[in-house]
Design a protein around this motif. Structure first.
Motif, PDB file in Angstrom:
ATOM      1  N   ILE A  61      17.296   4.322   0.011  1.00  0.00           N
ATOM      2  CA  ILE A  61      16.164   4.580  -0.897  1.00  0.00           C
ATOM      3  C   ILE A  61      15.395   5.859  -0.580  1.00  0.00           C
ATOM      4  O   ILE A  61      14.486   6.222  -1.315  1.00  0.00           O
ATOM      5  N   ARG A  62      15.722   6.522   0.519  1.00  0.00           N
ATOM      6  CA  ARG A  62      15.093   7.795   0.898  1.00  0.00           C
ATOM      7  C   ARG A  62      13.568   7.707   1.005  1.00  0.00           C
ATOM      8  O   ARG A  62      12.849   8.578   0.561  1.00  0.00           O
ATOM      9  N   ASP A  87       9.385 -14.156  21.600  1.00  0.00           N
ATOM     10  CA  ASP A  87      10.204 -13.072  22.126  1.00  0.00           C
ATOM     11  C   ASP A  87       9.377 -11.827  22.409  1.00  0.00           C
ATOM     12  O   ASP A  87       8.329 -11.603  21.814  1.00  0.00           O
ATOM     13  N   ASP A  88       9.905 -11.005  23.285  1.00  0.00           N
ATOM     14  CA  ASP A  88       9.328  -9.689  23.543  1.00  0.00           C
ATOM     15  C   ASP A  88       9.696  -8.793  22.364  1.00  0.00           C
ATOM     16  O   ASP A  88      10.879  -8.633  22.056  1.00  0.00           O
ATOM     17  N   PRO A  89       8.699  -8.198  21.689  1.00  0.00           N
ATOM     18  CA  PRO A  89       9.003  -7.350  20.536  1.00  0.00           C
ATOM     19  C   PRO A  89       9.983  -6.223  20.855  1.00  0.00           C
ATOM     20  O   PRO A  89      10.751  -5.804  19.985  1.00  0.00           O
ATOM     21  N   GLU A  90       9.994  -5.739  22.066  1.00  0.00           N
ATOM     22  CA  GLU A  90      10.899  -4.638  22.423  1.00  0.00           C
ATOM     23  C   GLU A  90      12.363  -5.028  22.261  1.00  0.00           C
ATOM     24  O   GLU A  90      13.200  -4.176  21.990  1.00  0.00           O
ATOM     25  N   ARG A  91      12.663  -6.323  22.420  1.00  0.00           N
ATOM     26  CA  ARG A  91      14.046  -6.787  22.257  1.00  0.00           C
ATOM     27  C   ARG A  91      14.556  -6.531  20.843  1.00  0.00           C
ATOM     28  O   ARG A  91      15.744  -6.422  20.612  1.00  0.00           O
ATOM     29  N   HIS A  92      13.640  -6.470  19.885  1.00  0.00           N
ATOM     30  CA  HIS A  92      14.034  -6.370  18.481  1.00  0.00           C
ATOM     31  C   HIS A  92      13.790  -4.995  17.888  1.00  0.00           C
ATOM     32  O   HIS A  92      14.083  -4.771  16.722  1.00  0.00           O
ATOM     33  N   ARG A  93      13.268  -4.072  18.684  1.00  0.00           N
ATOM     34  CA  ARG A  93      12.966  -2.730  18.183  1.00  0.00           C
ATOM     35  C   ARG A  93      14.222  -2.049  17.620  1.00  0.00           C
ATOM     36  O   ARG A  93      14.203  -1.492  16.533  1.00  0.00           O
ATOM     37  N   GLU A  94      15.320  -2.119  18.360  1.00  0.00           N
ATOM     38  CA  GLU A  94      16.547  -1.464  17.917  1.00  0.00           C
ATOM     39  C   GLU A  94      17.082  -2.087  16.633  1.00  0.00           C
ATOM     40  O   GLU A  94      17.552  -1.395  15.730  1.00  0.00           O
ATOM     41  N   GLN A  95      17.015  -3.412  16.535  1.00  0.00           N
ATOM     42  CA  GLN A  95      17.468  -4.108  15.333  1.00  0.00           C
ATOM     43  C   GLN A  95      16.679  -3.628  14.113  1.00  0.00           C
ATOM     44  O   GLN A  95      17.264  -3.270  13.093  1.00  0.00           O
ATOM     45  N   LEU A  96      15.351  -3.609  14.209  1.00  0.00           N
ATOM     46  CA  LEU A  96      14.535  -3.171  13.079  1.00  0.00           C
ATOM     47  C   LEU A  96      14.730  -1.682  12.791  1.00  0.00           C
ATOM     48  O   LEU A  96      14.728  -1.273  11.632  1.00  0.00           O
ATOM     49  N   ALA A  97      14.923  -0.879  13.839  1.00  0.00           N
ATOM     50  CA  ALA A  97      15.173   0.553  13.641  1.00  0.00           C
ATOM     51  C   ALA A  97      16.486   0.750  12.880  1.00  0.00           C
ATOM     52  O   ALA A  97      16.576   1.604  11.994  1.00  0.00           O
ATOM     53  N   TRP A  98      17.481  -0.063  13.203  1.00  0.00           N
ATOM     54  CA  TRP A  98      18.751   0.042  12.491  1.00  0.00           C
ATOM     55  C   TRP A  98      18.576  -0.326  11.018  1.00  0.00           C
ATOM     56  O   TRP A  98      19.058   0.371  10.127  1.00  0.00           O
ATOM     57  N   TYR A  99      17.862  -1.440  10.728  1.00  0.00           N
ATOM     58  CA  TYR A  99      17.601  -1.813   9.340  1.00  0.00           C
ATOM     59  C   TYR A  99      16.857  -0.691   8.621  1.00  0.00           C
ATOM     60  O   TYR A  99      17.166  -0.360   7.480  1.00  0.00           O
ATOM     61  N   ALA A 100      15.864  -0.113   9.291  1.00  0.00           N
ATOM     62  CA  ALA A 100      15.076   0.964   8.682  1.00  0.00           C
ATOM     63  C   ALA A 100      15.966   2.163   8.353  1.00  0.00           C
ATOM     64  O   ALA A 100      15.850   2.758   7.277  1.00  0.00           O
ATOM     65  N   ASN A 119       0.825  -1.213   0.000  1.00  0.00           N
ATOM     66  CA  ASN A 119       0.000   0.000   0.000  1.00  0.00           C
ATOM     67  C   ASN A 119       0.860   1.265   0.000  1.00  0.00           C
ATOM     68  O   ASN A 119       0.582   2.214   0.727  1.00  0.00           O
ATOM     69  N   GLY A 120       1.924   1.256  -0.783  1.00  0.00           N
ATOM     70  CA  GLY A 120       2.780   2.427  -0.907  1.00  0.00           C
ATOM     71  C   GLY A 120       3.797   2.601   0.197  1.00  0.00           C
ATOM     72  O   GLY A 120       4.612   3.519   0.153  1.00  0.00           O
ATOM     73  N   GLU A 121       3.782   1.731   1.204  1.00  0.00           N
ATOM     74  CA  GLU A 121       4.753   1.797   2.306  1.00  0.00           C
ATOM     75  C   GLU A 121       5.813   0.718   2.136  1.00  0.00           C
ATOM     76  O   GLU A 121       5.509  -0.382   1.672  1.00  0.00           O
ATOM     77  N   VAL A 122       7.040   1.036   2.558  1.00  0.00           N
ATOM     78  CA  VAL A 122       8.109   0.041   2.566  1.00  0.00           C
ATOM     79  C   VAL A 122       8.194  -0.528   3.980  1.00  0.00           C
ATOM     80  O   VAL A 122       8.205   0.213   4.965  1.00  0.00           O
TER      81      VAL A 122
END
Length: 159
Positions: A140-141, A120-133, A107-110
């Motif tokens: 790709i801006r 797992d607790d999702p909070e454990r992976h927040r930083e990992q996904l934030a880094w990928y983002a 829907n137009g979002e990446v």
């Protein structure tokens, strides 16, 4: 490779520890073939039993995924990358490298997503996904949203 006890604290090696980074090395060095042979007899028996257990669990998770809503959802999106290598310079120097499990457009979002097999607790992976983002944004801006796919629980967490 045989670790010498006067140099290394741990001299009993797990083939998993040695094998884990090898697909990445082979990916980065085209034409290189890497083969590991564990010649320890007891290790082969143990690893054979473990391998069959892991394979059975993987078949069960794949069957669950095949029947689930996540598969139907992903069938409708545009896949941009799987196991996408991410490398980004850090503000304080150095660089961080990793592999984003799945990147897709919906829907137009990446969206950058990470598969999880445990509860797992999702909070454990927040930083990992934030880094990928952040790494993908630099490339790709576009704004990137993170999601975790928990396969056993058949649930998705947006981060």
């Amino acid at each position: 490779f045989k670790p010498h006890p006067t140099i290394f604290e741990v001299t009993v090696l797990s083939s998993d520890v040695l094998a884990n980074p090898l697909p990445q090395l082979a990916f980065l060095n085209r034409g290189v073939t890497i083969k590991i042979t564990d010649e320890r007899a007891e290790s082969a028996k143990e690893e054979g039993a473990v391998a069959e257990s892991v394979a059975a669990e993987a078949r069960e998770l794949l069957a669950k995924f095949e029947r689930g809503e996540l598969r139907k959802r992903l069938a409708r999106v545009r896949i941009l990358g799987r196991e996408l290598p991410c490398l980004a310079a850090e503000e304080k120097g150095g660089a961080t490298a990793g592999f984003a499990d799945l990147v897709f457009e919906e829907n137009g979002e990446v969206v950058v997503a990470d598969w999880k097999t445990g509860a797992d607790d999702p909070e454990r992976h927040r930083e990992q996904l934030a880094w990928y983002a952040r790494a993908l944004f630099r490339a790709i801006r576009k704004t990137i949203r993170g999601e975790l796919f928990f396969l056993r629980e058949e649930r998705t967490e947006r981060l």
